[in-house]
Structure formats: C-alpha cells, structure tokens
Design a protein around this motif. Structure first.
Motif, PDB file in Angstrom:
ATOM      1  N   ARG A 114       0.862  -1.191   0.000  1.00  0.00           N
ATOM      2  CA  ARG A 114       0.000   0.000   0.000  1.00  0.00           C
ATOM      3  C   ARG A 114       0.895   1.236   0.000  1.00  0.00           C
ATOM      4  O   ARG A 114       1.845   1.322   0.789  1.00  0.00           O
ATOM      5  N   LYS A 115       0.590   2.165  -0.928  1.00  0.00           N
ATOM      6  CA  LYS A 115       1.326   3.426  -1.035  1.00  0.00           C
ATOM      7  C   LYS A 115       2.836   3.208  -1.160  1.00  0.00           C
ATOM      8  O   LYS A 115       3.643   3.985  -0.645  1.00  0.00           O
ATOM      9  N   GLY A 116       3.200   2.120  -1.842  1.00  0.00           N
ATOM     10  CA  GLY A 116       4.612   1.874  -2.105  1.00  0.00           C
ATOM     11  C   GLY A 116       5.350   1.088  -1.046  1.00  0.00           C
ATOM     12  O   GLY A 116       6.558   0.873  -1.171  1.00  0.00           O
ATOM     13  N   PHE A 117       4.657   0.631  -0.001  1.00  0.00           N
ATOM     14  CA  PHE A 117       5.311  -0.125   1.067  1.00  0.00           C
ATOM     15  C   PHE A 117       4.779  -1.553   1.101  1.00  0.00           C
ATOM     16  O   PHE A 117       3.567  -1.766   1.148  1.00  0.00           O
ATOM     17  N   LEU A 118       5.683  -2.514   1.068  1.00  0.00           N
ATOM     18  CA  LEU A 118       5.322  -3.928   1.201  1.00  0.00           C
ATOM     19  C   LEU A 118       5.341  -4.304   2.675  1.00  0.00           C
ATOM     20  O   LEU A 118       6.269  -3.951   3.409  1.00  0.00           O
ATOM     21  N   ALA A 119       4.320  -5.035   3.098  1.00  0.00           N
ATOM     22  CA  ALA A 119       4.244  -5.492   4.480  1.00  0.00           C
ATOM     23  C   ALA A 119       3.896  -6.969   4.517  1.00  0.00           C
ATOM     24  O   ALA A 119       3.035  -7.439   3.766  1.00  0.00           O
ATOM     25  N   GLU A 120       4.577  -7.694   5.384  1.00  0.00           N
ATOM     26  CA  GLU A 120       4.276  -9.106   5.610  1.00  0.00           C
ATOM     27  C   GLU A 120       3.707  -9.268   7.015  1.00  0.00           C
ATOM     28  O   GLU A 120       4.307  -8.822   7.996  1.00  0.00           O
ATOM     29  N   TRP A 121       2.531  -9.905   7.092  1.00  0.00           N
ATOM     30  CA  TRP A 121       1.876 -10.171   8.381  1.00  0.00           C
ATOM     31  C   TRP A 121       1.677 -11.662   8.536  1.00  0.00           C
ATOM     32  O   TRP A 121       1.348 -12.371   7.581  1.00  0.00           O
ATOM     33  N   ARG A 122       1.878 -12.133   9.763  1.00  0.00           N
ATOM     34  CA  ARG A 122       1.681 -13.546  10.060  1.00  0.00           C
ATOM     35  C   ARG A 122       1.176 -13.689  11.486  1.00  0.00           C
ATOM     36  O   ARG A 122       1.734 -13.090  12.407  1.00  0.00           O
ATOM     37  N   LYS A 123       0.086 -14.440  11.631  1.00  0.00           N
ATOM     38  CA  LYS A 123      -0.532 -14.676  12.938  1.00  0.00           C
ATOM     39  C   LYS A 123      -0.820 -13.361  13.686  1.00  0.00           C
ATOM     40  O   LYS A 123      -0.596 -13.229  14.891  1.00  0.00           O
ATOM     41  N   GLY A 124      -1.304 -12.376  12.925  1.00  0.00           N
ATOM     42  CA  GLY A 124      -1.756 -11.129  13.527  1.00  0.00           C
ATOM     43  C   GLY A 124      -0.689 -10.105  13.824  1.00  0.00           C
ATOM     44  O   GLY A 124      -0.981  -9.059  14.415  1.00  0.00           O
ATOM     45  N   ARG A 125       0.575 -10.350  13.412  1.00  0.00           N
ATOM     46  CA  ARG A 125       1.601  -9.330  13.651  1.00  0.00           C
ATOM     47  C   ARG A 125       2.498  -9.170  12.422  1.00  0.00           C
ATOM     48  O   ARG A 125       2.683 -10.103  11.637  1.00  0.00           O
ATOM     49  N   ALA A 132       8.910  -5.743   6.249  1.00  0.00           N
ATOM     50  CA  ALA A 132       8.464  -4.565   5.496  1.00  0.00           C
ATOM     51  C   ALA A 132       9.577  -4.112   4.554  1.00  0.00           C
ATOM     52  O   ALA A 132      10.759  -4.212   4.887  1.00  0.00           O
ATOM     53  N   ILE A 133       9.185  -3.612   3.371  1.00  0.00           N
ATOM     54  CA  ILE A 133      10.134  -3.095   2.385  1.00  0.00           C
ATOM     55  C   ILE A 133       9.537  -1.857   1.733  1.00  0.00           C
ATOM     56  O   ILE A 133       8.364  -1.863   1.332  1.00  0.00           O
ATOM     57  N   ASP A 134      10.335  -0.799   1.610  1.00  0.00           N
ATOM     58  CA  ASP A 134       9.932   0.389   0.861  1.00  0.00           C
ATOM     59  C   ASP A 134      10.233   0.138  -0.614  1.00  0.00           C
ATOM     60  O   ASP A 134      11.396   0.025  -1.015  1.00  0.00           O
ATOM     61  N   LEU A 135       9.188   0.016  -1.427  1.00  0.00           N
ATOM     62  CA  LEU A 135       9.339  -0.300  -2.845  1.00  0.00           C
ATOM     63  C   LEU A 135       9.442   0.939  -3.730  1.00  0.00           C
ATOM     64  O   LEU A 135       9.709   0.811  -4.927  1.00  0.00           O
ATOM     65  N   ARG A 136       9.265   2.108  -3.182  1.00  0.00           N
ATOM     66  CA  ARG A 136       9.090   3.304  -4.007  1.00  0.00           C
ATOM     67  C   ARG A 136      10.319   3.649  -4.837  1.00  0.00           C
ATOM     68  O   ARG A 136      10.180   4.173  -5.949  1.00  0.00           O
ATOM     69  N   GLU A 137      11.502   3.376  -4.334  1.00  0.00           N
ATOM     70  CA  GLU A 137      12.711   3.760  -5.046  1.00  0.00           C
ATOM     71  C   GLU A 137      13.384   2.583  -5.751  1.00  0.00           C
ATOM     72  O   GLU A 137      14.536   2.699  -6.167  1.00  0.00           O
ATOM     73  N   ILE A 138      12.689   1.464  -5.874  1.00  0.00           N
ATOM     74  CA  ILE A 138      13.257   0.310  -6.554  1.00  0.00           C
ATOM     75  C   ILE A 138      12.956   0.438  -8.044  1.00  0.00           C
ATOM     76  O   ILE A 138      11.820   0.236  -8.489  1.00  0.00           O
TER      77      ILE A 138
END
Length: 467
Positions: A270-281, A285-291
């Motif tokens: 979302r908005k250029g940021f990758l997030a990984e969630w597992r079991k509610g937490r 995370a990776i900032d994809l905007r400058e890749i």
C-alpha cells in the motif's frame, strides 16, 4: 535435459515441431521412447527430419495405431474453439494427450534425490498479468541468495531443456493457461496465482474456462504452499478453496492496494510499502518506491508474490530486499530504455491487453501514450481509470482510426499507424517531466510477429530519434 520417464520402448507422437515440440522429442528419445512427429508447416517438418525424427501425418486415418501418447505444443487448440484434427483423432482412438509440462512433472524427480540433503523444489507461477516478471524476480532473488535456481516454461528455457536438479535446487516455472489446461501431471511445491483478467477466451470457451485452466495448478497440483493474489473475486475464491481456515498458513494471500487482515499469512503493498503479516503481527516490510526495476502498483503486486514465494523457501526479508534493489526488470515490461531532456521513455510492449495497459498507465504521470494494434475481446472500457494520466495518445496499427475513436472524447488522440511516426511525434511533443510510454493494450500481430519485435522496434526508433 530432463529425460522423459515412463515411455521406454513405447511409441510417442509429437504434434507441433517448434521449440517446445522438438525439445519434447529429444527428451522423449533420451528416455527411451520411439518418437514420431508431425507439424502442419513444412519448416517444422524439415527441422524434425534433420534431427532424425520420423514423420507421420497424424491427421490420417489409423495414424494412432500403436501410439502410447500424443504430446502437443501449447499453441495448438485441443478443445476450443475446435480441437486440432490430430488431437481429435487421438482422443477418438483413446490415446492420452499431454504436453511438455506434464512430461516434466512426471520425470523431474529421480533416484538421485535420495542422496540429497535438501529435496529440490518447483515454484510454478500462473495468472493473467505479471507472471513473467514474478517468475524472473523469484529466480533473481534465489540466485542473489546463492541458491541453485533455473528459470523455465513460458520464459527462459524450455521446461525439458533444463538441467537435472542438484541438491536443494529450485526450478521456477512460468506457466500459461495453455500449459496448465492440458498437462496431465501438475505437482509444484509452491504455486503462485498473480491475478485474473480476460484473455485467451476463445481458447477456453469463455472467462470461466480460462479461470478453470489457471485453477488446475492448485486444485489438481496440490502444492505445499499457495501464494494467491486476492484482488479479484476469482483469487479470493481460490484462496478460500485452498485454505482449511483463517489461520491456515499454507495459503499466503497477496494484494496490491489493500491491507489484508486476519490470523493467516499475508503480504500486501500500500502506497509503495510492502508489508508481511503472520498470525496477527507484522514480521517484515520493504519500501518499494525507489526500486527502479519494479515501478508502479502492478509491479508492487509482482514483488509481493515473489516475496511470499521466497519466504516459503526459507529466505529472509533483508536478503529479499537486497535482491529487489538489484533487479533490472524484464525487457518489454515497464522497461526504462532512455531519458533525455527530462523525458523518460518506457517500453511496456508486453501490455497486450486492457488490464495490463491500464496498470502501466497508472504507474506514470504525464504520459505520451503509444497504443493500438490487434484489439482483443472486451473493448477498451477497462482503460478509463488510467486515461487521466494521458496527455496524448499516438495510435498505431491497421485499425488505428477505430482504436482512437474508442478511446473516447476525453483523450486527445493522433492516428499514426506506424511505430516510426508515433515515436517521432511523441518525441517532438514531449515536455520535461513527461513519459513516452509504449503500452499498446492490444496484440501485435497486425504489424509484428510478436510483442518482443514491437518493443524492439519502439526502442530502436527512440534511440534513433534521440540521436
């Protein structure tokens, strides 16, 4: 090469003697089969004869007497809009029909694996858009991490042309609907579904048949892990079918644009940021905007899918992020080919349908858009959201006038017909801060024999125009 197992001493027919057909013939021969072949074109038959393949016209009566299996190339229709006469004859004779993907899955595992410390794995990627980039990105990440990896299928080498797997090796396959629809064996360890949009509907008897062909990789393949894009109803449905409950982390749900919640395993951007969630937490995370190699929301979806697949293979978020940053992208897929005078030139010739072109239009601002070609089913309505970023369209193709008219009154469009004229006009009119983008939203076959040739022509014209 992967010698095909299970046909030692048997007669196997191969229909279609292009790249995949000839490779299948060689692999069958290496496994002990007696191969006969047929191609409707003289060129294909001549190449096969030069390799010592016995030719037999498979459309003639009695052609399948004594034949154990027919192996067909993916471009040959086996059901819709009508089966090829040779395939119809094989089915009528009770002869099984398979393709090189099915042969690969029945032959990949060998007795040598008993001596390996880590069993080799297969990651198979399908979907409408992004599967090439996702497959190449997974392969790149694995290679950067020092893992043995091979890329094959609809991209890279023919699937039977790769080397036998080593200890802990990974094979990454890009699979089209043509390949998944017919393969008699589909057993990936990790299966990835990127997204779904209308394409190849004539070959699958409609949208439902097209989805069913993709779904076979999961429903019949039974992967240990399933990475599924859930931004369309079909993906959401597929994830639900594969999961035993909300916390079942054998299914990783992927999205670009929406936050995914719940007790399961999710990866979203979302908005250029990758997030990984597992079991509610959150666990990564990776900032994809400058890749640079992954511009736009559609590539962020590809990044999420590749990230999820590599996490299932034991890679950590930091090493995946490092590989993201060195990924150059694929030719003809949001490929940045030049920049001069503040104008960026991008080749997305692979955007052959409305959905992929719309995503390309959403990735840039101030677009001088080169579009047009052999229009696919469904019209151009799906482009509406991305047209707000278009300064002007330069339309190519034999039916350029009609294509330009269907863009609607809100888009300034110039009928150019040829790539040469379209590039010349776009270069002449582009202003600093704008992007000249080739994203045709159409097939290339009215003027080129492939989207690659179209993209190469665009790049050559830009290079010449910029001096």
């Amino acid at each position: 090469m992967i010698p095909v197992r299970g046909f030692d001493g048997a007669v196997v027919a191969v229909l279609g003697l292009g790249r995949s057909g000839l490779t299948a013939a060689r692999a069958l021969t290496a496994g002990g089969a007696q191969v006969i072949g047929w191609d409707d074109g003289e060129t294909g038959r001549a190449k096969a004869e030069a390799e010592g393949i016995v030719l037999r016209d498979l459309t003639r009566e009695g052609a399948f007497e004594g034949v154990a299996c027919l192996v067909t190339s993916p471009g040959i229709a086996h059901l819709y809009p009508a089966p090829h006469p040779a395939i119809a004859a094989a089915l009528a004779a009770g002869v099984p029909v398979d393709n090189d993907i099915g042969l690969f899955f029945r032959s990949f595992a060998t007795e040598d694996w008993d001596r390996f410390d880590v069993t080799p794995k297969v990651v198979a990627v399908t979907g409408s858009n992004g599967k090439s980039t996702t497959s190449a990105l997974i392969h790149h990440i694995l290679a950067e991490a020092g893992r043995e990896a091979q890329l094959a299928g609809n991209i890279g080498r023919g699937v039977l042309d790769i080397d036998p797997a080593g200890d802990g090796g990974v094979v990454v396959l890009e699979l089209s609907s043509y390949q998944t629809d017919l393969a008699r064996a589909l057993t990936p360890d990790v299966a990835v579904f990127t997204n779904l949009s209308p394409d190849h509907l004539d070959r699958h008897g409609g949208y439902g048949g097209y989805f069913a062909a993709k779904r076979r990789l999961f429903a019949e393949g039974g992967p240990d892990r399933a990475v599924i894009g859930v931004d369309e109803p079909e993906g959401l449905y597929l994830a639900g079918q594969m999961s035993e409950g909300p916390g079942d982390d054998r299914v990783i749900r992927v999205s670009s644009g929406q936050k995914l919640t719940g007790a399961g395993w999710t990866v979203f951007a979302r908005k250029g940021f990758l997030a990984e969630w597992r079991k509610g937490r959150q666990v990564g995370a990776i900032d994809l905007r400058e890749i640079a190699g992954l511009p736009g929301a559609h590539n962020h979806q590809n990044a999420c899918a590749a990230y999820a697949a590599c996490r299932t293979l034991g890679l950590g978020p930091k090493e995946i992020e490092r590989a993201f940053r060195s990924f150059a992208g694929l030719p003809h897929r949001s490929q940045r080919i030049a920049e001069k005078g503040g104008v960026v030139y991008v080749n997305d010739s692979k955007a052959t349908n409305v959905d992929s072109a719309s995503k390309a239009l959403a990735a840039f601002r101030g677009i001088r858009w080169i579009c047009g070609g052999l229009e696919k089913e469904g019209g151009l309505e799906g482009l509406r959201a991305g047209l707000a970023n278009v300064v002007k369209a330069y339309v190519i193709g034999r039916e350029a006038e009609g294509f330009a008219m269907r863009l609607g009154p809100g888009v300034e469009a110039e009928v150019c017909h040829t790539m040469e004229q379209a590039v010349a006009r776009a270069v002449a009119e582009a202003q600093p801060g704008e992007t000249v983008l080739l994203a045709p939203a159409a097939a290339s076959f009215d003027q080129y024999d492939s989207f690659e040739r179209r993209g190469e022509d665009f790049a050559a014209r830009v290079t010449a125009a910029l001096g």
